[in-house]
Design an enzyme around this catalytic site. Sequence first.
Site, PDB file in Angstrom:
ATOM      1  N   SER A 231      58.113 -43.920  -7.677  1.00  0.00           N
ATOM      2  CA  SER A 231      56.507 -43.854  -7.162  1.00  0.00           C
ATOM      3  C   SER A 231      55.886 -42.639  -7.436  1.00  0.00           C
ATOM      4  O   SER A 231      56.196 -42.337  -8.713  1.00  0.00           O
ATOM      5  CB  SER A 231      56.416 -44.061  -5.839  1.00  0.00           C
ATOM      6  OG  SER A 231      55.317 -44.889  -5.523  1.00  0.00           O
ATOM      7  N   LYS A 235      56.766 -40.190 -10.839  1.00  0.00           N
ATOM      8  CA  LYS A 235      55.971 -39.211 -11.685  1.00  0.00           C
ATOM      9  C   LYS A 235      56.441 -37.810 -11.882  1.00  0.00           C
ATOM     10  O   LYS A 235      56.653 -37.111 -13.234  1.00  0.00           O
ATOM     11  CB  LYS A 235      54.482 -39.199 -11.184  1.00  0.00           C
ATOM     12  CG  LYS A 235      53.688 -40.270 -10.875  1.00  0.00           C
ATOM     13  CD  LYS A 235      52.530 -40.362 -10.355  1.00  0.00           C
ATOM     14  CE  LYS A 235      51.884 -41.548  -9.327  1.00  0.00           C
ATOM     15  NZ  LYS A 235      51.571 -42.834  -9.758  1.00  0.00           N
ATOM     16  N   TRP A 322      49.374 -52.639  -9.335  1.00  0.00           N
ATOM     17  CA  TRP A 322      48.759 -51.288  -9.313  1.00  0.00           C
ATOM     18  C   TRP A 322      49.359 -50.431 -10.412  1.00  0.00           C
ATOM     19  O   TRP A 322      48.973 -49.514 -10.896  1.00  0.00           O
ATOM     20  CB  TRP A 322      49.089 -50.942  -7.982  1.00  0.00           C
ATOM     21  CG  TRP A 322      48.310 -49.689  -7.322  1.00  0.00           C
ATOM     22  CD1 TRP A 322      48.929 -48.479  -6.842  1.00  0.00           C
ATOM     23  CD2 TRP A 322      46.962 -49.237  -7.310  1.00  0.00           C
ATOM     24  NE1 TRP A 322      47.967 -47.580  -6.461  1.00  0.00           N
ATOM     25  CE2 TRP A 322      46.645 -48.235  -7.055  1.00  0.00           C
ATOM     26  CE3 TRP A 322      45.915 -50.057  -7.916  1.00  0.00           C
ATOM     27  CZ2 TRP A 322      45.557 -47.626  -6.667  1.00  0.00           C
ATOM     28  CZ3 TRP A 322      44.647 -49.582  -7.579  1.00  0.00           C
ATOM     29  CH2 TRP A 322      44.455 -48.035  -7.064  1.00  0.00           C
ATOM     30  N   HIS A 373      56.642 -53.318  -5.402  1.00  0.00           N
ATOM     31  CA  HIS A 373      56.879 -51.972  -5.680  1.00  0.00           C
ATOM     32  C   HIS A 373      57.863 -51.252  -4.936  1.00  0.00           C
ATOM     33  O   HIS A 373      58.163 -51.632  -3.716  1.00  0.00           O
ATOM     34  CB  HIS A 373      55.548 -51.081  -5.114  1.00  0.00           C
ATOM     35  CG  HIS A 373      55.292 -49.723  -5.235  1.00  0.00           C
ATOM     36  ND1 HIS A 373      55.096 -49.241  -6.678  1.00  0.00           N
ATOM     37  CD2 HIS A 373      55.423 -48.681  -4.396  1.00  0.00           C
ATOM     38  CE1 HIS A 373      55.160 -47.746  -6.467  1.00  0.00           C
ATOM     39  NE2 HIS A 373      55.253 -47.356  -5.230  1.00  0.00           N
TER      40      HIS A 373
HETATM   41  C1  GCU Z   1      49.819 -45.027  -4.214  1.00  0.00           C
HETATM   42  C2  GCU Z   1      49.451 -44.440  -5.567  1.00  0.00           C
HETATM   43  C3  GCU Z   1      50.520 -44.476  -6.744  1.00  0.00           C
HETATM   44  C4  GCU Z   1      51.852 -43.965  -5.986  1.00  0.00           C
HETATM   45  C5  GCU Z   1      52.080 -44.699  -5.040  1.00  0.00           C
HETATM   46  C6  GCU Z   1      53.322 -44.289  -4.110  1.00  0.00           C
HETATM   47  O1  GCU Z   1      49.949 -46.289  -4.406  1.00  0.00           O
HETATM   48  O2  GCU Z   1      48.171 -45.076  -5.920  1.00  0.00           O
HETATM   49  O3  GCU Z   1      49.957 -43.740  -7.698  1.00  0.00           O
HETATM   50  O4  GCU Z   1      52.816 -44.114  -7.095  1.00  0.00           O
HETATM   51  O5  GCU Z   1      51.028 -44.361  -3.908  1.00  0.00           O
HETATM   52  O6  GCU Z   1      53.738 -43.118  -4.521  1.00  0.00           O
HETATM   53  O7  GCU Z   1      53.944 -44.998  -3.420  1.00  0.00           O
END
Ligand code: GCU
Length: 392
Positions: A231, A235, A322, A373
């Site tokens: 998540s 990044k 998402w 996710h």
């Molecule tokens: C939110 C955010 C995402 C991220 C995620 C996470 O959904 O918008 O960009 O990856 O949190 O870190 O679980």
Amino acid sequence: MKKALYLLIVSFLTLTVQSQDIKKEWTRNYDESKIPAYTLPDPLLCENGHVVTSAEEWEKYRRPELLDIVKTYMYGHAPVLEHPLEYKVEIVDANFQGKYTKKNITLYLTDKNEAGPLTHAELVIPNNAKGPVPLFMIFGWGFMNQMYPSDLFLEHGYGVAILNTFEAAPDRKESFTDGLISAYYNDKQVYRRPNEWGSLAAWAWEASRLMDYFQNDAQVDAKKVAVLGISRLGKAALWAAAQDRRFAVVFPVNSGCGGGALSRRMIGETVWSMNNEFPHWTCDNFQQFSLREQYMPFDQHSVIALCAPRPIYLATAVEDTWGDPKGEFLAGKGAEPVYALYGLAGIGCEDQPTVDNAMDKGYIAYHVRSGGHGAMPYDWNQFIKFADRFLK
Ligand code: GCU
């Protein structure tokens, strides 16, 4: 006076119409047919118009140029150290579960050591290893660390290090500079400069400090360290590997917008949305690209390309709309020309693979697993299989 009032009313109306326009534009979109037409910037095209044709040219000119552009406009510039920082190592248990050594590493993040910001990592290494072990470095996330299957990695002969990511760089937009980021402010500096690091870069920088430590741990093979994050931490993992070539393999898991997914598709999470909800993740320069993705001088395929020739595994999930799974596939495809400079295969197919059908034979692996996710056994087994190809 009348004229002034008229102008005021007109400008008020214009502003209202404009902001409604913006609202209309950024309404969450999950419909492929509504994706704006776009062209991806060519990662091989230098600012001076030259197109790179060899790995040597890429490494000498284009890679440093592109890295600088991505830092300046997106993740921000992080401090450059003149010498490695210090750390402290404690053996917590030399016979953990009867077969592992568990160590606690304290990483000092400034020259002030104990008096400055610091963070920790927990390192577990199998005792039956014949020599230095390959290792998975994982960005930790508080109580969520329980979801990482450390035992599985250990049983396969890997060490596992879990970084306490947020300890010195909190994931809070109101106070993200507390600790690490503000520790590098100049005297009298109150705010970040527009091109200075945000949280993703700070977390990636911490991972590089842990990598510094591995250079001196005889139980770890520092040339065989994979970096993994899920998540937002996916990044961070991608950005850590893009910059620090000591990471041998990278696993951005469901990393989405600002990670492995193209921004120009504007589907699922968009730059606008990320910039509003998480302005601290990137540098302030990145704010200008909200709804202006087409003007970015790069896209996330460029960040993947910065990892070349090292293997990367883009893991997505079909219900994580998402995060735009297809956008990660296309970003992986967009990075292929750079891997090709090294004679390396990319994903290995032209269309997005079907669910649970991993494409993992090249140097850019990709899958879209069933479910949502996060990370599931399917992901972990795939990651070990992929890592074995390069680190065993
Ligand atoms: C939110 C955010 C995402 C991220 C995620 C996470 O959904 O918008 O960009 O990856 O949190 O870190 O679980």
